[in-house]
Write a protein that holds these residues in place. Structure first.
Motif, PDB file in Angstrom:
ATOM      1  N   LYS A  11       0.978  -1.050   0.115  1.00 28.81           N
ATOM      2  CA  LYS A  11      -0.059  -0.023   0.093  1.00 28.81           C
ATOM      3  C   LYS A  11       0.943   1.206  -0.028  1.00 28.81           C
ATOM      4  CE  LYS A  11      -3.968   0.113   2.081  1.00 28.81           C
ATOM      5  NZ  LYS A  11      -4.977   0.406   3.122  1.00 28.81           N
ATOM      6  N   ASP A  12       0.297   2.433  -0.547  1.00 30.57           N
ATOM      7  CA  ASP A  12       1.098   3.964  -0.368  1.00 30.57           C
ATOM      8  C   ASP A  12       2.304   3.688  -1.298  1.00 30.57           C
ATOM      9  OD1 ASP A  12      -1.085   4.603   1.172  1.00 30.57           O
ATOM     10  OD2 ASP A  12      -0.057   3.927   2.838  1.00 30.57           O
ATOM     11  N   GLY A  13       3.416   4.068  -0.694  1.00 31.61           N
ATOM     12  CA  GLY A  13       4.671   4.152  -1.214  1.00 31.61           C
ATOM     13  C   GLY A  13       5.652   3.181  -1.488  1.00 31.61           C
ATOM     14  N   THR A  14       6.130   2.695  -2.522  1.00 26.33           N
ATOM     15  CA  THR A  14       7.147   1.747  -2.576  1.00 26.33           C
ATOM     16  C   THR A  14       8.073   2.078  -3.441  1.00 26.33           C
ATOM     17  OG1 THR A  14       5.417  -0.108  -2.064  1.00 26.33           O
ATOM     18  CG2 THR A  14       7.474  -0.999  -2.549  1.00 26.33           C
ATOM     19  N   ARG A  15       9.476   1.549  -2.889  1.00 32.45           N
ATOM     20  CA  ARG A  15      10.609   1.589  -4.195  1.00 32.45           C
ATOM     21  C   ARG A  15      11.274   0.101  -3.651  1.00 32.45           C
ATOM     22  NH1 ARG A  15      11.548   7.197  -2.406  1.00 32.45           N
ATOM     23  NH2 ARG A  15      11.122   8.479  -4.332  1.00 32.45           N
ATOM     24  N   MET A  16      11.774  -0.561  -4.977  1.00 34.50           N
ATOM     25  CA  MET A  16      12.505  -1.886  -4.702  1.00 34.50           C
ATOM     26  C   MET A  16      13.731  -1.552  -5.653  1.00 34.50           C
ATOM     27  SD  MET A  16      11.162  -5.578  -5.635  1.00 34.50           S
ATOM     28  CE  MET A  16      12.559  -7.104  -5.588  1.00 34.50           C
ATOM     29  N   TYR A  17      14.856  -2.120  -5.124  1.00 31.07           N
ATOM     30  CA  TYR A  17      15.976  -2.077  -5.722  1.00 31.07           C
ATOM     31  C   TYR A  17      16.564  -3.599  -5.798  1.00 31.07           C
ATOM     32  CZ  TYR A  17      16.191   2.812  -4.432  1.00 31.07           C
ATOM     33  OH  TYR A  17      15.719   4.137  -4.010  1.00 31.07           O
ATOM     34  N   ILE A  18      17.465  -3.779  -6.814  1.00 28.57           N
ATOM     35  CA  ILE A  18      17.841  -5.040  -7.003  1.00 28.57           C
ATOM     36  C   ILE A  18      19.551  -4.705  -7.348  1.00 28.57           C
ATOM     37  CG2 ILE A  18      18.237  -7.185  -8.369  1.00 28.57           C
ATOM     38  CD1 ILE A  18      15.250  -7.506  -8.911  1.00 28.57           C
ATOM     39  N   ASP A  19      20.409  -5.059  -6.451  1.00 31.97           N
ATOM     40  CA  ASP A  19      21.928  -4.652  -6.600  1.00 31.97           C
ATOM     41  C   ASP A  19      21.871  -3.171  -6.710  1.00 31.97           C
ATOM     42  OD1 ASP A  19      23.026  -6.990  -5.992  1.00 31.97           O
ATOM     43  OD2 ASP A  19      23.161  -7.476  -8.342  1.00 31.97           O
ATOM     44  N   ASP A  20      21.150  -2.315  -6.007  1.00 28.57           N
ATOM     45  CA  ASP A  20      21.243  -1.257  -5.915  1.00 28.57           C
ATOM     46  C   ASP A  20      20.534  -0.315  -6.951  1.00 28.57           C
ATOM     47  OD1 ASP A  20      22.262  -0.927  -3.236  1.00 28.57           O
ATOM     48  OD2 ASP A  20      24.335  -1.275  -4.099  1.00 28.57           O
TER      49      ASP A  20
END
Length: 883
Positions: free
Chosen positions: A315-324
């Motif tokens: 829900k709301d705000g999301t950021r996802m990183y793979i190897d930065d």
């Protein structure tokens, strides 16, 4: 101006059928049945306003409504879905936007029509031919608005890519579809949970699909879909695996921050073996329930080489990183969404995963799944469909002849699947689609016949479309005398309503219901009191549980206004107890209550340096003061004189945020110092240009509906307040699409200049409301903006809920007849009425001269007749008598 009333009329609805439906309750209604559905187009408000609207950068003049189908206050409404999300000023899950060219399916929705919150527990379905595609964007079909019929009881459209005519009608808990297919060996219907996976089971011997979607991990949206045709094939699109210790051997480290920006050092650190959680309140001890942030980190070890598909539901705000590397960056406003990222990984390699989550209000969800590059068993989906399994979607296929009609009913329930089936069997016991449409049309004609107006065809289209929107929400959760409570997750007997946008709707929607739906008003209040008993607090903006959004606790206003106007049938002791709790205790258990109430009670205002920006300190001070006025009125009506005196004194505290230097509201610090004039940090709504900020300040300064004499004294006298209002309207500072100062045009009545109210209201109705898809001047907010129009067009308005008095204005219609119960009809007649003749010259009430610019609730309930003589110039002597 484009006339949007469709000339072609619906489907097989005879006027005689409608009238016979209305005649059943004619003794109660006091009005004979007329056909008003022909004037309604539920697409009004689905496009940006065509008017020149005063709006700040943080909002936009969008109605945020959809062409929904279903009974008034339905448990589940149905609507065409053109998008899951849209990239606008505020990203919200509104199902339908007029400017989009494709339909993704038909959504069983609980999105509060016209609001800016979440769609809780939706599902969607889509008929297709050819290869089945479960992705909403990829399966979407082009359509033409010329093929649409959009009514509250019936919708139809031609899906051009599949050559399918789709029709639907609905009751309170059941949708009924009729799909006319072309000749095809591979016709199908696919079901999904829109934003979340579902649990599905196919029962081919009954031509049924049943299942549920989990809502925030705490309750389920159950459904049963029954076809009148056998299935050839069926399958579930199975879910990827949850990312757990098999893929992240050392688990995830979670660093929680008690701010929504990952600022400073973590307040709480925890470890998880997987990210597959739903949190109703705080996610961990020591973490705030709302407006927190969290950073999840872990090492993903690939078991296979090839394309991996990550599914992240939050829900709301999301950021996802793979190897930065940033791979997902999404903000979903107060709602759940699923993002997918596909990436090639190498077996045995380690990959850093980082997820940054920013929580807004209400519940929290975090689900991370991954589909590995492993060939699935092609028969597994069909096998598990018979047993029941979790999946992204389920679909059935069958062959069809050219122009073959396939019918399907979808019953829904929050209680269980058995209740969903019972709801379906009760509301639509057979597969007679035409009969179902006629039944649903009769329900809506009964609603629209509560108020009958005479005027131009265009004005009637605007009016009855607006009136339709006044009866969509709140949402009635009652299922055969029981309801599943969003507040304690148990099944109870009695009443429960949700999707109550009370911050908006206390102003005129609930007062409209007091007049035309008194019995259901009692049910709504009993639902509020049940929420209090089960959750500890009166609801504030339930969707479906407590949401910590908006200011004030205006359930106080709804209850007090209803009680002083004679609504009974609820426990007044419990009601008053719950109102006093709002006024004196800090919120808990997921309920924000009156944020800053301890400061308000100690120093007389909410300090801006303690509760700035999101805290809305000035607005809270003003609205707490008004709520206390409502508590005082309830106390007076109950004979509690000491409480009446106490809370009337408290209601004057608004003066503590009125600044003599600027003549406007102004933020005040805890130590008594003022913020700089027009300081933008006073509110999230004060952002944008300097003009936007001034609009905020000038609208909020008028948020004192309960003490206009006191506001006039602050301004330096009535003449100064009149001049303020004159400049306010002349300089186009009034924001009609929001609620801060909806009562402002009627303030002139209280200042001895009622002709100005007449002119301003009439001009605004003509300027901002149209029979057009862009015919709403802003977020409809569960019918509040529409109810503002309905009252103004009729010629009176509840400018001060809590006071059994209505301010008079200039009726748009030549004649208005309102059913007020017990066979009584309140009538307003405007002789010599026209666009030019907007001023009241004289009036009579029940045949006697009437020189007041207001009318009592009692006079309306008596079934009085109010007659205006209208003219082109103001009669400044009319309406100025004090009693």
């Amino acid at each position: 101006m484009m006339n949007f009333r469709l000339i072609k009329f619906l489907v097989c609805i005879g006027v005689c059928c409608i009238c016979s439906s209305c005649d059943e309750n004619e003794g109660d209604k006091g009005l004979s049945g007329n056909n008003y559905l022909e004037y309604v187009d539920t697409r009004v408000g689905t496009a940006a306003s065509i008017a020149d609207i005063t709006v700040t950068e943080v909002e936009e003049p969008m109605g945020y409504v959809s062409p929904i189908v279903g009974n008034p206050s339905a448990l589940t409404h149905w609507t065409p879905q053109t998008a899951k999300w849209t990239d606008r000023v505020v990203t919200v899950p509104v199902p339908y936007w007029y400017d989009q060219e494709k339909i993704q399916g038909f959504r069983g929705t609980r999105y509060p029509n016209g609001a800016v919150v979440g769609d809780w527990g939706p599902m969607s379905l889509m008929p297709m031919t050819g290869e089945v595609n479960i992705d909403a964007d990829e399966r979407a079909s082009k359509f033409s608005h010329d093929s649409e019929v959009a009514k509250p009881h019936y919708y139809s459209v031609q899906l051009d890519d599949y050559n399918i005519k789709a029709e639907l009608t609905a009751a309170a808990k059941t949708g009924f579809f009729q799909f006319t297919y072309p000749e095809s060996k591979s016709s199908s219907v696919v079901f999904d949970g829109v934003y979340v996976p579902g649990h599905y089971k196919v029962i081919p011997e009954k031509n049924e699909i049943e299942g549920y979607m989990v809502i925030a991990g705490h309750f389920r949206n159950h459904f049963v879909a029954k076809f009148d045709k056998e299935f050839d094939t069926y399958t579930i699109d199975l879910l990827p695996n949850v990312v757990d210790e098999k893929l992240v051997p050392n688990g995830f480290k979670a660093e929680y921050f008690n701010n929504d920006k990952l600022q400073g050092k973590p307040d709480v650190v925890k470890n998880y073996t997987k990210l597959n959680y739903n949190w109703l309140k705080e996610p961990a001890e020591g973490v705030k329930a709302d407006f927190f942030s969290v950073r999840f980190t872990g090492i993903f070890v690939a078991r296979h080489s090839g394309e991996h598909s990550f599914e992240l539901t939050t829900k709301d705000g999301t950021r996802m990183y793979i190897d930065d590397q940033l791979v997902i960056d999404e903000w979903k406003y107060r709602a759940t969404g699923t993002n997918i990222h596909k990436v090639n990984l190498t077996k045995g390699h380690e990959y850093k995963i980082r997820i940054e989550y920013y929580d807004g209000s209400s519940t929290t969800e975090m689900h991370l799944r991954c589909a590995e590059p492993v060939r699935p068993d092609p028969e597994m989906g069909a096998k598990l469909a018979l047993e029941g399994a979790d999946g992204n979607a389920v679909y059935v296929t069958f062959s069809t002849k050219n122009q073959e009609k396939v019918k399907m009913k979808v019953g829904t329930s929050l209680i269980d699947i058995a209740q969903a089936r019972a709801n379906m069997d009760e509301e639509f016991p057979d597969f007679d689609f035409d009969k179902a449409v006629t039944k649903s049309s009769g329900v809506w004609e009964n609603e629209l016949n509560l108020i009958q107006v005479e005027g131009s065809e265009d004005d009637k289209s605007i009016f009855y479309t607006a009136l339709t929107k006044c009866f969509v929400n709140p949402r009635n959760l009652n299922e055969d005398g029981r309801y599943f409570s969003p507040f304690d997750y148990q099944v109870h007997e009695g009443q429960m309503y949700t999707d109550l946008s009370i911050w908006d709707t206390f102003r005129s929607l609930h007062p409209l219901w007091v007049l035309v739906k008194p019995e259901e008003t009692t049910n709504v209040i009993n639902g509020m009191l049940n929420a209090y008993e089960e959750g500890g607090w009166l609801p504030k903006w339930p969707n479906p549980w407590y949401r910590s959004i908006m200011m004030g606790t205006h359930a106080d206003a709804v209850i007090a206004d209803a009680y002083v106007k004679g609504i009974r049938g609820f426990d007044t002791d419990v009601a008053f107890e719950s109102m006093l709790k709002n006024a004196n205790e800090k919120g808990n258990r997921g309920f924000s209550g009156r944020v800053g109430i301890d400061h308000f009670n100690e120093i007389g205002y909410v300090p801006a340096d303690v509760f700035g920006f999101y805290g809305e300190p000035v607005a809270r001070t003003l609205e707490f003061s008004y709520d206390d006025y409502c508590i005082a009125q309830m106390a007076k009506a109950l004979g509690k004189d000491d409480k009446y005196t106490e809370y009337m004194e408290r209601s004057k505290r608004y003066i503590n945020v009125l600044d003599k230097e600027t003549g406007l509201v102004r933020g005040k610090k805890l130590n008594g110092e003022w913020l700089p004039p027009f300081d933008k940090s006073i509110s999230v709504w004060a952002q944008g240009t300097d003009h936007d900020t001034e609009v905020y300040y000038r609208n909020h300064t008028l948020l004192v509906p309960h003490d206009i004499p006191g506001l006039a004294d602050f301004m330096g006298g009535e003449d100064k307040l009149i001049n303020y209002l004159d400049q306010f309207f002349e300089k186009d500072m009034y924001y009609v699409g929001d609620e801060f100062s909806m009562h402002a045009p009627y303030m002139y009545n209280s200042l001895g200049t009622p002709w100005k109210t007449q002119k301003v209201v009439r001009d605004m109705l003509a300027k901002y409301f149209f029979n057009d898809v862009g015919g709403l001047p802003g977020n409809d907010d569960c019918g509040q903006v529409s109810s503002w129009y309905v009252f103004g067009a009729m010629g009176f308005y509840p400018a001060l809920p809590g006071d059994p008095v209505y301010q008079l204005c200039s009726p748009v219609f030549n004649k208005v007849r309102m059913n007020v119960g017990n066979g009584k009809v309140f009538t307003i007649i405007a002789n010599n009425n026209s666009k030019e003749n907007a001023y009241v010259q004289s009036a009579t009430l029940n045949g006697k001269p009437y020189n007041l610019c207001y009318i009592s609730h009692e006079a309306i309930l008596e079934g009085s007749e109010l007659v205006f003589e209208m003219g082109p110039e103001p009669n400044k002597a009319w309406g100025t008598s004090e009693q």
